[in-house]
Write an enzyme that holds these catalytic residues in place. Sequence first.
Site, PDB file in Angstrom:
ATOM      1  N   GLY A  64       0.835  -1.216   0.349  1.00  0.00           N
ATOM      2  CA  GLY A  64       0.062   0.145   0.132  1.00  0.00           C
ATOM      3  C   GLY A  64      -0.050   0.763   0.398  1.00  0.00           C
ATOM      4  N   CYS A  65       2.287   1.571   0.897  1.00  0.00           N
ATOM      5  CA  CYS A  65       2.447   2.423   0.742  1.00  0.00           C
ATOM      6  C   CYS A  65       3.035   2.646  -0.611  1.00  0.00           C
ATOM      7  CB  CYS A  65       3.921   1.881   1.590  1.00  0.00           C
ATOM      8  SG  CYS A  65       2.846   1.902   3.836  1.00  0.00           S
ATOM      9  N   THR A  66       3.915   1.648  -1.466  1.00  0.00           N
ATOM     10  CA  THR A  66       4.283   1.914  -2.590  1.00  0.00           C
ATOM     11  C   THR A  66       3.176   2.306  -2.991  1.00  0.00           C
ATOM     12  OG1 THR A  66       6.167  -0.173  -1.770  1.00  0.00           O
ATOM     13  CG2 THR A  66       5.742   0.577  -4.537  1.00  0.00           C
TER      14      THR A  66
END
Length: 186
Positions: A64-66
């Site tokens: 998700g962070c990517t």
Amino acid sequence: MGIRLLISIIFVCISINIMAQVEVGDKVPDFSAKDDANQPWNSSDYIGKNILVVYFYPAAMTGGCTAQACAFRDDKSTLDALNAKVVGISGDNVDNLKYFKEAHDLNFPLLADPEGKIARKFGVQIKDGGSIVRNIGGTDITLERGVTASRWTFIIDKKGEIVYKNTEVNAAEDSKQVIAVINRLE
């Protein structure tokens, strides 16, 4: 006596966290940290000059962070046209951020907040850190973070006021939502 002291400490900690919450209309707290190049980054260098998008994310090099970071990367020209600067903040250390930025060709600063000091100033919920192993350049590297921040996004106007706060961020759509909000500000 021991249980009363413990309850009192818990109450004080909860009260402090509630008081630290920033809301739309509040002045942004000053903050500074080391960026992904291990250089000092200060909010005061941007407040008053640009719209500032501050997003907190749990951990570099995760799904998700990517997706969130790459969406901001891909929308940078649109954000630049709106005079908006983006900064991502996590509990990762500087080396993790350097790997993350290089691996995904990110074009905005990432700030290291391994003790959660900045997250606390914004009232962002944090929990214990952790570690993950990622293969970087053919070598398995353990990426450790001091805290894990919740995924929250803020927009700060040129007067230094919070004009947007999202505590239920859709990682892949965050940049589009931010652009829509900034367009309504103008």
